[in-house]
Scaffold this motif. Structure first.
Motif, PDB file in Angstrom:
ATOM      1  N   VAL A   5      38.110 -16.115  20.254  1.00  0.00           N
ATOM      2  CA  VAL A   5      39.326 -17.110  21.198  1.00  0.00           C
ATOM      3  C   VAL A   5      40.461 -16.893  20.520  1.00  0.00           C
ATOM      4  O   VAL A   5      41.100 -16.409  19.403  1.00  0.00           O
ATOM      5  CB  VAL A   5      38.818 -18.833  20.330  1.00  0.00           C
ATOM      6  CG1 VAL A   5      40.071 -19.758  21.042  1.00  0.00           C
ATOM      7  CG2 VAL A   5      37.500 -19.003  20.846  1.00  0.00           C
ATOM      8  N   ILE A   6      41.477 -16.707  21.509  1.00  0.00           N
ATOM      9  CA  ILE A   6      42.695 -16.246  21.389  1.00  0.00           C
ATOM     10  C   ILE A   6      43.732 -17.752  22.128  1.00  0.00           C
ATOM     11  O   ILE A   6      43.528 -17.778  23.380  1.00  0.00           O
ATOM     12  CB  ILE A   6      43.216 -15.004  22.094  1.00  0.00           C
ATOM     13  CG1 ILE A   6      42.515 -13.816  21.427  1.00  0.00           C
ATOM     14  CG2 ILE A   6      44.651 -14.611  21.930  1.00  0.00           C
ATOM     15  CD1 ILE A   6      42.496 -12.630  21.887  1.00  0.00           C
ATOM     16  N   PHE A   7      44.529 -18.093  21.457  1.00  0.00           N
ATOM     17  CA  PHE A   7      45.214 -19.195  22.061  1.00  0.00           C
ATOM     18  C   PHE A   7      46.685 -18.825  21.731  1.00  0.00           C
ATOM     19  O   PHE A   7      47.219 -18.741  20.525  1.00  0.00           O
ATOM     20  CB  PHE A   7      44.861 -20.513  21.243  1.00  0.00           C
ATOM     21  CG  PHE A   7      45.620 -21.830  21.711  1.00  0.00           C
ATOM     22  CD1 PHE A   7      45.506 -22.305  22.880  1.00  0.00           C
ATOM     23  CD2 PHE A   7      46.823 -22.474  20.921  1.00  0.00           C
ATOM     24  CE1 PHE A   7      45.837 -23.408  23.355  1.00  0.00           C
ATOM     25  CE2 PHE A   7      47.407 -23.565  21.616  1.00  0.00           C
ATOM     26  CZ  PHE A   7      47.090 -23.933  22.661  1.00  0.00           C
ATOM     27  N   SER A  43      52.561 -21.924  16.787  1.00  0.00           N
ATOM     28  CA  SER A  43      51.214 -22.343  17.092  1.00  0.00           C
ATOM     29  C   SER A  43      50.172 -21.663  17.743  1.00  0.00           C
ATOM     30  O   SER A  43      49.123 -21.940  18.087  1.00  0.00           O
ATOM     31  CB  SER A  43      51.268 -23.727  17.809  1.00  0.00           C
ATOM     32  OG  SER A  43      52.100 -24.834  17.521  1.00  0.00           O
ATOM     33  N   THR A  44      50.345 -20.291  17.535  1.00  0.00           N
ATOM     34  CA  THR A  44      49.453 -19.299  18.151  1.00  0.00           C
ATOM     35  C   THR A  44      48.242 -19.252  16.845  1.00  0.00           C
ATOM     36  O   THR A  44      48.397 -19.519  15.816  1.00  0.00           O
ATOM     37  CB  THR A  44      50.098 -17.983  18.160  1.00  0.00           C
ATOM     38  OG1 THR A  44      50.417 -17.659  17.053  1.00  0.00           O
ATOM     39  CG2 THR A  44      51.323 -17.953  19.148  1.00  0.00           C
ATOM     40  N   LEU A  45      47.118 -18.997  17.511  1.00  0.00           N
ATOM     41  CA  LEU A  45      46.016 -18.705  16.611  1.00  0.00           C
ATOM     42  C   LEU A  45      44.880 -17.906  17.191  1.00  0.00           C
ATOM     43  O   LEU A  45      44.809 -17.835  18.658  1.00  0.00           O
ATOM     44  CB  LEU A  45      45.443 -20.093  16.261  1.00  0.00           C
ATOM     45  CG  LEU A  45      44.722 -20.851  17.282  1.00  0.00           C
ATOM     46  CD1 LEU A  45      43.271 -20.887  17.611  1.00  0.00           C
ATOM     47  CD2 LEU A  45      44.928 -22.657  17.071  1.00  0.00           C
ATOM     48  N   PHE A  46      44.082 -17.275  16.422  1.00  0.00           N
ATOM     49  CA  PHE A  46      42.680 -16.791  17.083  1.00  0.00           C
ATOM     50  C   PHE A  46      41.879 -16.822  15.909  1.00  0.00           C
ATOM     51  O   PHE A  46      41.979 -17.105  14.884  1.00  0.00           O
ATOM     52  CB  PHE A  46      42.903 -15.250  17.260  1.00  0.00           C
ATOM     53  CG  PHE A  46      42.773 -14.322  16.296  1.00  0.00           C
ATOM     54  CD1 PHE A  46      41.554 -13.792  16.025  1.00  0.00           C
ATOM     55  CD2 PHE A  46      43.895 -13.964  15.603  1.00  0.00           C
ATOM     56  CE1 PHE A  46      41.749 -12.980  14.682  1.00  0.00           C
ATOM     57  CE2 PHE A  46      43.762 -13.049  14.506  1.00  0.00           C
ATOM     58  CZ  PHE A  46      42.450 -12.548  14.330  1.00  0.00           C
ATOM     59  N   TRP A  47      40.424 -16.852  16.767  1.00  0.00           N
ATOM     60  CA  TRP A  47      39.331 -16.825  15.597  1.00  0.00           C
ATOM     61  C   TRP A  47      38.351 -15.908  16.325  1.00  0.00           C
ATOM     62  O   TRP A  47      38.075 -15.787  17.325  1.00  0.00           O
ATOM     63  CB  TRP A  47      38.746 -18.219  15.063  1.00  0.00           C
ATOM     64  CG  TRP A  47      38.067 -19.115  16.092  1.00  0.00           C
ATOM     65  CD1 TRP A  47      36.654 -19.096  16.222  1.00  0.00           C
ATOM     66  CD2 TRP A  47      38.546 -20.074  16.811  1.00  0.00           C
ATOM     67  NE1 TRP A  47      36.326 -19.933  17.296  1.00  0.00           N
ATOM     68  CE2 TRP A  47      37.449 -20.560  17.445  1.00  0.00           C
ATOM     69  CE3 TRP A  47      39.717 -20.723  17.038  1.00  0.00           C
ATOM     70  CZ2 TRP A  47      37.502 -21.741  18.231  1.00  0.00           C
ATOM     71  CZ3 TRP A  47      39.985 -21.786  17.829  1.00  0.00           C
ATOM     72  CH2 TRP A  47      38.787 -22.538  18.408  1.00  0.00           C
TER      73      TRP A  47
END
Length: 65
Positions: free
Chosen positions: A38-40, A25-29
């Motif tokens: 955004v880094i999650f 479930s990691t993500l960035f945009w």
């Protein structure tokens, strides 16, 4: 990946963002129009358990307006 028509795709983001979603479930945009990154990072498998990207987009872009 990138978003050309965000509203048509159901995302409240600026046109031209690019993003990546990974394992656990990691993500960035990156949104060049808003000068925002955004880094999650999380550790939740399977990745599709929750709609983190959609929830984060709504919270973040809602706060910008």
């Amino acid at each position: 990946a990138s978003t050309i028509d965000p509203i048509g795709n159901g995302h409240p983001v600026s046109p031209g963002i690019y993003f990546w979603g990974g394992l656990a479930s990691t993500l960035f945009w990156v949104d060049p129009a808003e000068e925002m990154v955004v880094i999650f990072m999380t550790q939740l498998i399977p990745s599709r358990t929750f709609n983190f990207r959609g929830q984060l987009e709504n919270i973040i872009y809602g706060a910008l307006n």
